[in-house]
Structure formats: C-alpha cells, structure tokens
Design a protein around this motif. Structure first.
Motif, mmCIF file in Angstrom:
data_model
loop_
_atom_site.group_PDB
_atom_site.id
_atom_site.type_symbol
_atom_site.label_atom_id
_atom_site.label_comp_id
_atom_site.label_asym_id
_atom_site.label_seq_id
_atom_site.Cartn_x
_atom_site.Cartn_y
_atom_site.Cartn_z
ATOM 1 N N LYS A 191 0.821 -1.215 0.000
ATOM 2 C CA LYS A 191 0.000 0.000 0.000
ATOM 3 C C LYS A 191 0.857 1.267 0.000
ATOM 4 O O LYS A 191 0.362 2.357 -0.307
ATOM 5 N N ASN A 192 2.129 1.133 0.331
ATOM 6 C CA ASN A 192 3.029 2.292 0.377
ATOM 7 C C ASN A 192 3.764 2.533 -0.927
ATOM 8 O O ASN A 192 4.576 3.455 -1.025
ATOM 9 N N VAL A 193 3.487 1.684 -1.921
ATOM 10 C CA VAL A 193 4.134 1.829 -3.236
ATOM 11 C C VAL A 193 3.040 2.003 -4.287
ATOM 12 O O VAL A 193 2.192 1.137 -4.455
ATOM 13 N N ARG A 194 3.051 3.151 -4.961
ATOM 14 C CA ARG A 194 1.969 3.459 -5.899
ATOM 15 C C ARG A 194 2.531 3.970 -7.221
ATOM 16 O O ARG A 194 3.383 4.854 -7.251
ATOM 17 N N THR A 195 2.030 3.408 -8.319
ATOM 18 C CA THR A 195 2.364 3.928 -9.643
ATOM 19 C C THR A 195 1.452 5.103 -9.954
ATOM 20 O O THR A 195 0.234 4.958 -9.978
ATOM 21 N N ASP A 196 2.042 6.262 -10.173
ATOM 22 C CA ASP A 196 1.250 7.463 -10.442
ATOM 23 C C ASP A 196 0.907 7.598 -11.924
ATOM 24 O O ASP A 196 -0.188 8.009 -12.279
ATOM 25 N N TYR A 197 1.852 7.268 -12.793
ATOM 26 C CA TYR A 197 1.560 7.312 -14.229
ATOM 27 C C TYR A 197 2.624 6.535 -14.998
ATOM 28 O O TYR A 197 3.729 6.275 -14.508
ATOM 29 N N MET A 198 2.269 6.172 -16.240
ATOM 30 C CA MET A 198 3.185 5.517 -17.171
ATOM 31 C C MET A 198 3.065 6.229 -18.514
ATOM 32 O O MET A 198 1.959 6.490 -18.987
ATOM 33 N N ASN A 199 4.216 6.545 -19.129
ATOM 34 C CA ASN A 199 4.211 7.250 -20.421
ATOM 35 C C ASN A 199 5.177 6.598 -21.396
ATOM 36 O O ASN A 199 6.228 6.073 -21.004
ATOM 37 N N LEU A 200 4.801 6.655 -22.664
ATOM 38 C CA LEU A 200 5.709 6.298 -23.748
ATOM 39 C C LEU A 200 5.538 7.361 -24.824
ATOM 40 O O LEU A 200 4.511 7.406 -25.508
ATOM 41 N N ASN A 201 6.522 8.239 -24.952
ATOM 42 C CA ASN A 201 6.414 9.384 -25.859
ATOM 43 C C ASN A 201 7.389 9.258 -27.025
ATOM 44 O O ASN A 201 8.491 8.740 -26.885
ATOM 45 N N LYS A 202 6.945 9.785 -28.167
ATOM 46 C CA LYS A 202 7.784 9.840 -29.365
ATOM 47 C C LYS A 202 8.240 11.281 -29.554
ATOM 48 O O LYS A 202 7.422 12.187 -29.707
ATOM 49 N N ASN A 203 9.552 11.490 -29.540
ATOM 50 C CA ASN A 203 10.109 12.839 -29.654
ATOM 51 C C ASN A 203 10.854 12.995 -30.982
ATOM 52 O O ASN A 203 11.519 12.061 -31.452
ATOM 53 N N TYR A 204 10.767 14.188 -31.530
ATOM 54 C CA TYR A 204 11.446 14.481 -32.809
ATOM 55 C C TYR A 204 12.593 15.455 -32.582
ATOM 56 O O TYR A 204 12.436 16.493 -31.937
ATOM 57 N N ASN A 205 13.753 15.096 -33.063
ATOM 58 C CA ASN A 205 14.928 15.942 -32.956
ATOM 59 C C ASN A 205 15.081 16.733 -34.261
ATOM 60 O O ASN A 205 15.382 16.159 -35.317
ATOM 61 N N TYR A 206 14.873 18.030 -34.195
ATOM 62 C CA TYR A 206 14.901 18.864 -35.396
ATOM 63 C C TYR A 206 16.329 19.055 -35.933
ATOM 64 O O TYR A 206 16.515 19.400 -37.104
#
Length: 228
Positions: free
Chosen positions: A82-97
């Motif tokens: 109960k003391n360990v909680r996942t707040d969010y998960m992300n997988l983002n695609k970034n573009y390098n100009y």
C-alpha cells in the motif's frame, strides 16, 4: 379562512420580532489561528524510472525491467504494498529537429512512502542500485496528522477568544458565550524538497542527505461572541 389569516399574521410577527432580537444582540466577531509544529516521522519519495532510445519496444522493455527490479527490492525491504503506488506511465515519441530523427522515451512514476525515516538512506541507496534514475522530490509527513489537526483547531478557537477579550476589555464590557463558529481553513505544510536528475555511482559512500525539520499544521476559524 379568517383563523388561518390570523395565524399567519401571528407567525409573521413572531419571526420579525425574533429577527429584531438577533440584530439587537451586541456581538463581536473575530478570527483565530492555531498552529502546531510537528516533527515528521514519514517520508514520501516521488521517483521516476526513465529511458530513451530509438526503438519503442526496446525502450519500454528496458524501463519495465527496472520497474520490476525496484518493486522487488522494496518488497525485500518489507515496504508494504500500500506504500508503493504507480502514479503514471508514459511512452512518448520525440522528434529531434537538428538531426531529423525520432526517439522514444518511456517513463513510469512511482511514489514510495517510508514509515520510518531512519530507513531513508538505506532504501534510497538500494533504489539507485536497482536502476531508478530520477527523484522528483521528497515530502515529509506525519502519521498522526489528524491528532495534530484537532489540536490546531482547539488552539484556533482559544486564539479567537483571546482576541475577542482584547477588543472587549477597553470597552468595559464582558464577553459572553460563542454563538457562531465557522472554519476558514485547515491545512498542513510539509517541507518538500525537489531534486534534479540523479547521476550517482552505485558505490557512493553512505551519507546524510535529508533534514526533515518541522512541518506546520494550521487551522483558522471565525467565532462570534455575545457581548454584555
């Protein structure tokens, strides 16, 4: 019909008289504040596992492996689920100009509450060894926050009475009983420490890295007292 009209007139007159009595009653209305200083006995670690690469599947797989290792480590240290909680998960695609390429960033935020501050240094070292690579901040807490909040409210009411006495005393009047109490706010202000991205060697010598200090539990009320 006539009796009903007479009854309505009587009720209206009684209500008007009651309102006039209320307006004629001298009162004093003041604000009061109560503050309780508390030494924290818990700490909330706001952490993040993050990896970047060219292949989305591989980046996600790498991140998940570290998350699994971190969770298993916390369980081995007796940290309750109960003391360990996942707040969010992300997988983002970034573009390098600059080089016109895409990269993928996988991240997962995990909040970890420690009920014993003495374990902080040990747990933090184990987390870093497990591959955790970001600490967004630590927040100190109290396991008895409700008790301290109740005390802050009590002090706020006493403070309101003291202020009312200070106003009434020069007028040569007496303070009566309280006729109204309303809470303006009740909150606590735990110290929060933000951290930049960690670049720490796993063989770093143990050292003290936090100072919990004190947190404030505060209550504010408005109280109306009769005057005589």
């Amino acid at each position: 019909m006539r009796s009903i009209i007479i009854l309505l007139i009587f009720i209206s007159g009684y209500t008007l008289q009651a309102q006039q009595d209320n307006f004629s009653q001298p009162i004093v209305v003041v604000n009061g504040e109560g503050i309780v200083k508390v030494v924290p006995d818990q700490v909330l670690i706001m952490s993040r596992i993050e990896h970047e690469g060219l292949n989305a599947r591989e980046v996600k797989k790498q991140n998940d492996a570290v998350v699994d290792k971190v969770i298993k480590y916390l369980r081995s240290q007796g940290i309750p689920e109960k003391n360990v909680r996942t707040d969010y998960m992300n997988l983002n695609k970034n573009y390098n100009y600059n080089n016109k390429t895409y990269t993928f960033v996988a991240s997962q935020s995990i909040s970890i509450q420690l009920d014993d501050l003495k374990t902080y240094e040990t747990i933090m070292g184990g987390l870093l060894d497990s591959g955790l690579n970001r600490i967004d901040g630590v927040q100190f807490k109290s396991s008895e926050i409700e008790k301290h909040t109740t005390e802050a409210r009590r002090l706020a009411v006493l403070n309101a009475r003291k202020r009312a006495m200070e106003y009434v005393s020069p007028l040569d009047q007496k303070l009566g009983k309280a006729i109204s109490i309303s809470e303006l706010e009740t909150n606590h202000f735990p110290p929060v420490y933000k951290m930049e991205r960690l670049q720490v060697a796993s063989d770093m010598a143990p050292q003290e890295s936090i100072a919990p200090g004190e947190m404030e539990v505060r209550a504010r009320v408005t109280v109306g007292f009769q005057l005589f």
